[in-house]
Structure formats: C-alpha cells, structure tokens
Design an enzyme around this catalytic site. Sequence first.
Site: not given
Length: 636
Positions: A220, A222-226, A441-442, A445
């Site tokens: 993931g 950086p900084g997401t808590g891994k 956009h999403e 789809h």
Amino acid sequence: MASAKPSSGSKPPSGGRRGTRLLDARPPSSLWYGLAFLVVLGLAQAYFLTQTGQSIPYSEFKVLLKDGQVVDVTIGEQMIHGTLKQPAANDPKQLKQFITTRVEDPKLTEELESRGVKYTGEVASRWLMDLMGWLLPLIFLVAIWAFLFRRMSGAEGGIMSFGRSRAKIYADDEVKVKFSDVAGVDEAEDELREIVDFLKNPKKYTSLGGRIPKGALLVGPPGTGKTLLARAVAGEAHVPFFSLSGSEFVEMFVGVGAARIRDLFQQAEAKAPCIVFIDELDALGKTRVQSPLGSHEEREQTLNQLLAEMDGFDSRKGVIIMAATNRPEVLDPALLRPGRFDRQVLVDKPDVKGREAILRIHTKGVKTAANVDVKVVAARTAGFAGADLANLVNEAALLAARNDKTEVEMRDFESAIDRLVAGLEKKRVMSTKEREIVAYHESGHAIVASVLPGLDPVHKISIVQRGFGALGYTLQLPLEDRYLMTKGDLLSQLAVLLGGRTAEEIALGDISTGAQNDLQRATDIARAMVTEFGMSESLGAINYDGHKRARFLDIPIPQERGLYGEETAQKIDAEIKRILTEAHDKARQILTDHRGKLETVTRRLLEVEVMEGDELRQLLGIASTASPATAPSVSA
Ligand code: ADP
Ligand code: MG
Ligand code: ZN
C-alpha cells in the site's frame, strides 16, 4: 511450542560464540610468540657478535699485527675480530679475542699475508639485517591491521559485530499496539485476523492438516499504516515481534546481510510462535551497494538467503513472516511465489468513514473543543493517508498551543488542513474539480455496466485515489467463471469502458485525460474482435493476426502485424472505428436516458467515496444480484 525443543533452543548461543571467535580482533597468540622469539634471537645474535672479545682501536690492532701477536682474523663489513697469541697486557679479563672497528685499509690483506695470519671474510651478520629488512615492515603492517580491526569491532555496533550485537534490538516481546489503534483498513484487518488466530492457537489449524500461510505481504501507499498493522498483529496475538527494515540489510560487506537474515530466523525459531517483520522489503529488492567489494552481489546474497530461509521454514512451528512495501512492482517475483509471501494484503488509503475513525483514534489524547466535528474534518481530507491524519491532528494541536488556547478548536483543524493540503499538493491529492470529474467518470462506467444485460454485476465503485496510478475504479465481479464471451458481451464491455468518458462529455461538456487506459483497452478488444475472433461481417471469420493469446481481453496485444495487405489494414481500421463508435453511441444513449441517475450516483459517490454495488443498484432501482464468484474486472 517450538521453544520447548532443547536442540533449537540451545543452538543459537553456541553458534553465536563461534561466530564472534572467528572475527576476533587479536591475531592468534602463537603468532605473537613467534615474532617475539625472532626479535630476541636477533638481538642476542647482535649482542654476541659485537661483544666477543676485547675492543681495541684499529691502530693498536696494526701494532699487534706488526708484533706478530695476531693469530687469525675475521674481516666483517664493519668490524674485524680475531685471536691473539696471548691476552693484551692491560686487559683485565685476559681475553685472547679482540675486536676492532674496520678502517679503510687497502693494504691490510697484503700485510696479513706477509705475516702469515689466517684470515677470512665474514657475512654472518648479514642474515639478521636481511631478516629485519622484511620483518620490520611486516610487524608494522600486522600492528596496523590489528589496531584497525580492534577499532572496527570494539565499539558497539561496529562493522565486525554485525548480525550479533544488534540481535537484542530485533525482538519486541510485548507489543502494545492493538487492532483498535488502527482504522480505515478493515479489509486488511480482516485478513490479518486469521494470522492472529493462528498465532494464538496453532494447534487448531495444524491438527486438521491445513497449510498455514508462511508470509503475508502488506502492500500500500506510504503512511497507510502497514507498519502499524504488523505490530498490531503481534500485539493482538501476544507474541514476540522481530522487526528489521530492508534498508538495514544493506551493508558494506558481502555476506553481512545474509548473516543477519540467518541470525534473525535462528532467533525467531527459538522464540516461536512469533512474527518476523521485514519493513520496506523493496530496499532488498532494489538497492545496489556502493562498495568496491560487493556491488549488488550483497543484495542478491541477502535476498537469496531470505528466500532460502523462507523455504526451509516450517510454518507449523508458528513463525509468521510479514513484510511491507509501497513498491510491489520492483519486488523480485521469486518473493511472491507460493510458499513465500503468498498472501498479499492491500492496505489502501482510507475512505471518508475510515478517515473519520482514524481521526477519532488520534484525537483521543487531544483536548478538543465542542465545535470540532470530526465528520467534517474527514470530509475535507480526501486523499489523506493515516499518517497524514495523525500529522493533521498534531498540527492542529500545535497551532492551538501557539495561540495559547486551552482546547483545540475547529478553526485550528481548518488551518492545519489548509497547511497540509498545500504540502500534499506535491503528493498529488485531487482537487475538488478533479474529484468531480473522477466521480462522473466512475459513475458512467458503473451505470452502463448495471443497465446493460449480460455483464458482470458492479461490486464496488471508488474515487479514493489508489497508490498505483488509477484515480478511481469500478470493480465488476463475475457470477461465474467465463470461458467464452459472445459478440454481444464484448460489445457491452466496450460500452462500459467508454461509459466513463461519455459521462464526462454529457455532464461536464468536456473530456479529461483520465480515459486513456479505457480507450486503449477498448481499442484492443475491438481489434481482437475484428482480427482474431472473426466478429466483423465485412472482414469475415478470418484470423488476421497469426498469434495465439493466453486469455482474451486482459492481455495487451503485441504490436506485431499479421500477414495482410494495405487494403485489408485499412478495412480493419475502419471496422475497429465502426465498432467503437457504435459502443460510444450505446453508452451515450444509456447515460442520456439515465441523466438524473448519473447525477444522483455522482453526488453520493463524492460523499461516501466508496460505494458498494448494492447501494448503486438501489439508487438505480435495479434488483440485487447473487453474490459473485471470482476474477474481478476493473475499469479505472
Ligand atoms: P506505513 O508503514 O504504511 O508507511 P505507518 O504504519 O508507519 O505507515 O504509519 C505511520 C503512523 O501514521 C502510525 O504510527 C499511525 O500513528 C498513523 N497511521 C497510519 N495509518 C493509520 C491507520 N490506518 N489508523 C490509525 N493510525 C494510522
Ligand atoms: Mg512503514
Ligand atoms: Zn475509466
């Protein structure tokens, strides 16, 4: 449970002692004795050579020679010594031997001959000089070598004490972090709970003969808590936590990293059940060592050692290997093979709910005013990772303190957000305008995918920026494995792919660069329909590209052309264009018909950022479908 085994428990310490002995600073003591012996011998020799006999001046020697008192002489380079017929009259020691310093005297030999004195030359003392000539520099070098060696290994953490002396730092016996300290990454958490369960109760799994995953790789941005999650796993399971950062393995000397890995695993095995965590795994998979000794050999050795340890490891003993990376694309594919990091856990940036939860965790220890609405802060921080949010709370508290406030107010949070957003701009946080474009956009789809029949149901739409390129995505999960696709399926898929761009056209009257990947995939499919699947009427059922593909759709077409003429090429291009135009028209038709829904879905998506398929179908008034099977298809 493996810690009870005596053999594995007692091995590491003895191995350790052997290791340090080999690298001991002092040269073996026999070498010192040898050197001392040689020096003493040399000195003794010199002493005896110079001290045999009474020392007399050269003039006296000449007088004695003339008197016929000299029996024999030995002429050295610097000294002459010899024997007298009788001791000199004034010699108290009554020595017959004498010695004198040699003086330049070319006639000496003539004189000796005429008096019948036996004389010889002498080189006896030369060997000592020769010996000293090479021995002294050698002693000097050895001394320097010993000195440097001691310097390097003496200090704590010196180069020679690698692998061992740091060993104690690895382990963290009682990690305080719990899953409750982590938020916004629920899916990753769920996957890791299984590992916690196993570590707590390995027998439950192994008694059924199940294979325990050896390694989990946290992937993931950086900084997401891994790192935090890995620690939380250890904290929840109450097991020791061995951690090392990939960059720590990069040392000057070849073999150091490999030794460290070996050591790490040896210690871990003794302490099982436990977790071995390798942070920043990509550093191992990438860095080249700037050393004249090793170049990138070092990295490869370390990596090989890691792979070997993972292979040789019996996960039933209860050692789980975890690693984290924010650059999975640079990792050596060997690391991702089954039996190694076979489980990959995506730790993505949090959505608005996740951000709210993370903010609640970090504001727990902060005195906040009543007017602080965490929900509003969460809504305003799209694109922030967990570490950014922790930073935000801290920044707000500092701002409040600077203004001598007793509580952190909403205004402080707002200024902190402004400040951090400016800083994060470099890290590409989406602007409000960009978020709107992505949301339309999403939604485009997703609506086309839901309205057209025969397509995989939409599982999830997201406008949370992913670490790996896409700004948003729409995930479709098939209800069953497909081995065949009809022409109708493919045409619908094309409409879905073009739906994103079409929604932008309709809602905003402008188009963005965000559809580039969609267009490429749509073109690939259309080309394959014409040249491979024989789905074009004007060109017929002929395969124009003479190669096979492993699976349709997902694999990009190599840019090689089959055997056909210029005219056919033009026909093919025209057919591709016709197919794409029709798909575009179909998408436009659907989205114009559902113009109101497009608006509703987009607004809702901007609010929640991640929408489940069920909510989408509810908004569109479509019946829910059964839960999906495998192999998702994603349109970005
Ligand atoms: P990573 O290893 O993914 O780069 P870290 O685990 O080092 O990120 O996160 C750094 C800090 O940011 C953590 O110590 C924590 O305070 C905060 N943080 C990051 N992600 C989260 C999260 N999901 N929940 C709570 N706090 C988080
Ligand atoms: Mg980290
Ligand atoms: Zn798209």
